[in-house]
Design an enzyme around this catalytic site. Sequence first.
Site, mmCIF file in Angstrom:
data_model
loop_
_atom_site.group_PDB
_atom_site.id
_atom_site.type_symbol
_atom_site.label_atom_id
_atom_site.label_comp_id
_atom_site.label_asym_id
_atom_site.label_seq_id
_atom_site.Cartn_x
_atom_site.Cartn_y
_atom_site.Cartn_z
ATOM 1 C CD GLU A 53 -1.846 -2.351 1.481
ATOM 2 O OE1 GLU A 53 -0.712 -2.608 1.944
ATOM 3 O OE2 GLU A 53 -2.732 -3.217 1.356
ATOM 4 C CG HIS A 76 -11.497 -5.639 7.274
ATOM 5 N ND1 HIS A 76 -10.547 -6.395 7.916
ATOM 6 C CD2 HIS A 76 -11.262 -5.798 5.949
ATOM 7 C CE1 HIS A 76 -9.775 -6.998 7.021
ATOM 8 N NE2 HIS A 76 -10.181 -6.657 5.825
#
Lengths: 342, 327
Positions: free
Chosen positions: B60, B129
């Site tokens: 990322e 999440h």
Amino acid sequence: MVQERPLPTFTATPPQITQEEGLIVYEDMLLGRYFEDKCAELYQRGKVKGFVHLYNGQEAVASGVIKAMRSDDYVCSTYRDHVHSLSAGVPAREVMAELFGKETGCSKGRGGSMHMFSKEHNMLGGFAFIGEGIPVALGAAFQIRYRKEVMGDASADQVSAAFFGDGTTNNGQFFECLNMAALWKLPIIFVVENNKWAIGMAHERASSQTEIYKKASVFGLPGYEVDGMDVLAVRAAAKTAIERARAGEGPTLLECLTYRYRGHSVADPDELRDPEEKQFWRDRDPIKRFEAYLLEQSLISEAEIKSIKSKITDVVEDSLTFAEESPNPNPADLYKYIFAED
Amino acid sequence: MAQTFLFDALREAIDEEMSRDQTVMVMGEDVGQYGGSYKVTKDLYEKYGELRVLDTPIAENSFTGMGIGAAMTGLRPIIEGMNMGFLLLAFNQISNNAGMLRYTSGGNFKIPVVIRGPGGVGSQLGAEHSQRLEAYFQAVPGLKIVACSTPRNAKGLLKAAIRDDNPVLFFEHVLLYFNKEDLPDDEYILPLDKAETVRTGKDVTILTYSRMRYQVMQAVEALEQKGYDPEVIDLISLKPIDYDAIGASIRKTHRVVIVEECMRTGGIGAEIIASINDRFFDELDGPVIRLSSQDIPTPYNKGLEDLTIVQPAQIEEAVEKIMLGRL
């Protein structure tokens, strides 16, 4: 005495350089050295503030790589970025004015020593955190391939060079970017300036595999060990890497073995490094070495050396005068440049 | 007019902008061959090829930085966070490079990049999440932060974000991708910095964004039955906040309830209350009420998760309380 890693000898075709190219490289190295010496002096006198990281000793790397590149190629540096900027063509006046925080600086006085930028010279920056410039340089390389293949721009054959130190090669961004560059065959050169020390952390205490060039092969790209105190060796290796990148064959890693003569920054008391170690490297000074080569090859005379040194001294002095006389940014512009419309 | 899912509205926005401008491209994890984890880039790989819809390794911080480097040198990348929470790994690149670099470089470079993906509390996805990064990123200078909430605004806002020359963090909500709505047939673009009035009213101003808009509207149904007339404003732009719209509403209602999904401490609402006090204190009849998520990692257990985020009944209660305070 510290056991030094043997510096590789360059065994490919004998390094060749024309007189014109030789003088460009020589002047560039001198400019880097004199400019940094002046910075050190100005810092001591309190004229230049902040964290200032000087490049003395490593000049063969910036000059050897960047002066083998074209002016439309991209250069991406770290916090030790003054000399990369100069080699990339950013005028000494603009770099010095930036150190003074002036509006005429290449980053308009907003960046400082560690944040030199110049769109005009494709200088992608001065990045202060370890490794963060590597993905940015990779993005420029991706853009080159994209422009060529997606947009059909036949002139898109530029190359991007990311400079960083040995300490950075333990950071994830280094590995991630080697992987992506090789995966997509991007036109980028990873230039590791292995000066043996990450502030006070010796390279062999930080890396399980100290020979950084060997890490390239894991990702399927060529890695070369280069004598970073020999500008001709650096230049020859850089040329090979540049040609490969320009031909669309992908990235190369160059590990240049070099040394910084001064502390990590001007604030570093530099008490850890062995004086014998420092002397070992000073004895291999890249500027003296190249000067001797130019004399030996009759590419320069003693008189020319004297006149070039005097010219470069003048360039640095002129940059100082320019910086001192330049205006500070207008306080009304405090918020200018936050957004693209500013 | 056809009913369009929110994920498809986003897909249409990307498709239209990619066909309009060759410099627009998408990159991220599984955006290409797989079509995106929420199908926002479905079929675009086949249409535009592997360089324009670039499947990246799971890296990322590096692929975000690469997108920024590409933006600095002329492309307009759309970087997908498979889950916006993953972009915590790219915090440095988003903050130092996307947000601050233009300023630090004295205007040398612009960074036309969109960083988008699903955020918010889903359905029992666990703490990692279920993040609301908008609150973490709001302090970074140079970023624009947008949260879409309907298929219509999702499409119009994403097109605007792609055309904007600044870095835009674009938050979608994991529970809203299958919301459906009729979209206009003609091309449209919505401003990135304007709040959307969801319901006009005169009693109280309810400020909300993203999925909480729907919790609010559920509460509003009940409040209407009880004779209340609330005004509901979907902030849309979380940076900069549309204080013109907020001010106009406060001058009418003099009461404010904020409903947000981010955590209470250091949240979007905290910033808005401070700014309302700075700007509109004299217009207020009483303190602003703030309903936020609890200051805890979002628990997996359904009962605990429900207790963590704001429920319609709490909104109803808060509005009744603020209305009674006036009497």
